[in-house]
Design a protein around this motif. Structure first.
Motif, PDB file in Angstrom:
ATOM      1  N   LEU A 156       6.022   1.050  -1.433  1.00 37.79           N
ATOM      2  CA  LEU A 156       5.743   2.481  -1.569  1.00 37.79           C
ATOM      3  C   LEU A 156       4.367   2.925  -1.101  1.00 37.79           C
ATOM      4  N   GLY A 157       3.463   2.000  -0.812  1.00 39.42           N
ATOM      5  CA  GLY A 157       2.112   2.402  -0.418  1.00 39.42           C
ATOM      6  C   GLY A 157       1.288   2.850  -1.617  1.00 39.42           C
ATOM      7  N   VAL A 158       0.486   3.901  -1.450  1.00 35.93           N
ATOM      8  CA  VAL A 158      -0.416   4.354  -2.516  1.00 35.93           C
ATOM      9  C   VAL A 158       0.378   5.090  -3.595  1.00 35.93           C
ATOM     10  N   LYS A 159       0.425   4.504  -4.795  1.00 39.50           N
ATOM     11  CA  LYS A 159       1.163   5.087  -5.914  1.00 39.50           C
ATOM     12  C   LYS A 159       0.289   5.990  -6.772  1.00 39.50           C
ATOM     13  N   ASN A 160      -1.010   5.792  -6.706  1.00 37.26           N
ATOM     14  CA  ASN A 160      -1.921   6.594  -7.522  1.00 37.26           C
ATOM     15  C   ASN A 160      -3.316   6.499  -6.917  1.00 37.26           C
ATOM     16  N   ALA A 161      -4.135   7.512  -7.148  1.00 35.68           N
ATOM     17  CA  ALA A 161      -5.523   7.497  -6.695  1.00 35.68           C
ATOM     18  C   ALA A 161      -6.351   8.300  -7.681  1.00 35.68           C
ATOM     19  N   VAL A 162      -7.598   7.880  -7.871  1.00 32.73           N
ATOM     20  CA  VAL A 162      -8.507   8.578  -8.783  1.00 32.73           C
ATOM     21  C   VAL A 162      -9.829   8.828  -8.079  1.00 32.73           C
ATOM     22  N   GLY A 163     -10.500   9.899  -8.489  1.00 28.38           N
ATOM     23  CA  GLY A 163     -11.820  10.188  -7.995  1.00 28.38           C
ATOM     24  C   GLY A 163     -11.828  11.188  -6.853  1.00 28.38           C
ATOM     25  N   PRO A 164     -13.046  11.466  -6.350  1.00 27.27           N
ATOM     26  CA  PRO A 164     -14.305  10.817  -6.683  1.00 27.27           C
ATOM     27  C   PRO A 164     -14.799  11.134  -8.104  1.00 27.27           C
ATOM     28  N   ARG A 165     -15.301  10.109  -8.767  1.00 27.56           N
ATOM     29  CA  ARG A 165     -15.929  10.250 -10.080  1.00 27.56           C
ATOM     30  C   ARG A 165     -17.397   9.894  -9.954  1.00 27.56           C
ATOM     31  N   ILE A 166     -18.248  10.760 -10.458  1.00 30.69           N
ATOM     32  CA  ILE A 166     -19.692  10.574 -10.363  1.00 30.69           C
ATOM     33  C   ILE A 166     -20.198   9.996 -11.672  1.00 30.69           C
ATOM     34  N   MET A 167     -20.995   8.932 -11.572  1.00 29.60           N
ATOM     35  CA  MET A 167     -21.487   8.273 -12.786  1.00 29.60           C
ATOM     36  C   MET A 167     -22.790   7.547 -12.494  1.00 29.60           C
ATOM     37  N   GLU A 168     -23.496   7.182 -13.575  1.00 31.12           N
ATOM     38  CA  GLU A 168     -24.675   6.345 -13.445  1.00 31.12           C
ATOM     39  C   GLU A 168     -24.246   4.924 -13.085  1.00 31.12           C
ATOM     40  N   PHE A 200      -4.933   1.966   3.809  1.00 34.07           N
ATOM     41  CA  PHE A 200      -4.382   2.697   4.958  1.00 34.07           C
ATOM     42  C   PHE A 200      -3.192   1.955   5.569  1.00 34.07           C
ATOM     43  N   GLY A 201      -3.279   0.625   5.603  1.00 37.88           N
ATOM     44  CA  GLY A 201      -2.171  -0.135   6.165  1.00 37.88           C
ATOM     45  C   GLY A 201      -0.903   0.014   5.349  1.00 37.88           C
ATOM     46  N   SER A 202      -1.032   0.046   4.023  1.00 36.18           N
ATOM     47  CA  SER A 202       0.155   0.210   3.175  1.00 36.18           C
ATOM     48  C   SER A 202       0.760   1.600   3.339  1.00 36.18           C
ATOM     49  N   ILE A 203      -0.103   2.612   3.554  1.00 34.50           N
ATOM     50  CA  ILE A 203       0.404   3.967   3.794  1.00 34.50           C
ATOM     51  C   ILE A 203       1.202   4.006   5.093  1.00 34.50           C
ATOM     52  N   GLU A 204       0.662   3.394   6.131  1.00 36.53           N
ATOM     53  CA  GLU A 204       1.363   3.336   7.409  1.00 36.53           C
ATOM     54  C   GLU A 204       2.717   2.643   7.249  1.00 36.53           C
ATOM     55  N   TYR A 205       2.742   1.545   6.512  1.00 33.84           N
ATOM     56  CA  TYR A 205       3.984   0.798   6.278  1.00 33.84           C
ATOM     57  C   TYR A 205       4.983   1.642   5.488  1.00 33.84           C
TER      58      TYR A 205
END
Length: 274
Positions: A156-168, A200-205
């Motif tokens: 399935l490629g990218v199933k989830n993504a988070v961010g950008p999250r800013i932190m120390e 990126f490769g998994s998305i292409e696939y």
């Protein structure tokens, strides 16, 4: 709940998309962009954009630019935005502070020519076919900006993504531990080139199979930098599409998509109970 489902649940919750009772919220289109993700801004091709860039570098406000160039305020504001988009596109990428990938990421995958890539295979872990990637880059005022990606490298490629999250930066250590604690083993430091190839490769696939990345990937994409492809990784389990259902999947439409794209018998699947 098995280990794979636990991992998918944690990826959703650490991404801030869990609602009451730990149930996932409906997928959001768009998201926080931070300072690394460029929005699509129409850029005029005339020379006025360059003139506006030079005036902005001299410290002129949009109103001053409008007077200097004899423009209406609305037109000057539009050109200022366009000049800003050009400047951001030409700016160097912020330095990578850290890049990590989950243990077992390479289980069932084949590739060559990358002796620097850290390999780790554990078919008995229960997380084969899933890879998590975390990328941290420098941000303003001594902070870091972090994005994470949950990748199904078999289908399935990218199933989830988070961010950008800013932190120390000290908070990054704890965030990294939490992000990967669904795996058996510690996260593996990885070159950013490997992160790009996996994501990126998994998305292409997956697109070749009929699937698009999670909508939140658009906001997190910039942290990976540019990629031209094609990937040197042969995705799928031992080169063959293999769908393993997750806790939030609707598996039957996915299987029907695979049947339309590949035909019956040309892929494998496994439906897991919670």
């Amino acid at each position: 709940m098995n280990l794979r489902n636990t991992l998918c649940w944690k990826a959703s919750c650490i991404g801030g998309i869990c609602g009451e009772g730990g149930e996932p919220k409906r997928a959001r289109f768009g998201g926080t962009t931070g300072n690394l993700v460029l929005r699509s801004v129409p850029v005029p091709t005339d020379k006025r954009v360059e003139s506006v860039r030079l005036l902005r570098e001299q410290g002129q406000s949009p109103k001053q630019i409008a007077r200097t160039l004899g423009l209406r305020p609305a037109e000057a504001a539009r050109l200022v935005r366009a000049a800003g988009a050009v400047a951001r596109a030409e700016a160097p990428e912020p330095e990578v502070v850290g890049c990590w990938i989950s243990p077992t990421w390479s289980t069932g995958l084949t590739f060559g020519g990358h002796p620097d890539w850290p390999l780790h295979q554990d078919p008995e872990s229960g997380t084969d076919g899933l890879a998590s990637v975390l990328v941290a880059r420098e941000h303003r005022y001594g902070k870091v900006s972090v994005c994470g990606y949950l990748v199904d490298v078999y289908c399935l490629g990218v199933k989830n993504a988070v961010g950008p999250r800013i932190m120390e930066e000290p908070a990054l250590r704890k965030y990294t531990r939490d992000y990967f604690d669904g795996y058996r083993g510690d996260p593996i430091p990885a070159p950013i080139e490997l992160a790009r190839e996996v994501v990126f490769g998994s998305i292409e696939y997956a697109r070749g199979l009929g699937f698009e990345p999670h909508p939140d990937f658009a906001a997190a994409q910039g942290h990976l930098g540019s990629w031209t492809g094609p990937s040197t990784i042969a995705f799928g389990k031992d080169g063959k599409p293999f769908y393993v259902s997750g806790p939030y999947d609707d598996p039957f439409p996915i299987i029907r998509t695979l049947e339309r794209t590949l035909g019956r018998g040309n892929f494998d699947y496994l439906l897991l109970s919670e």
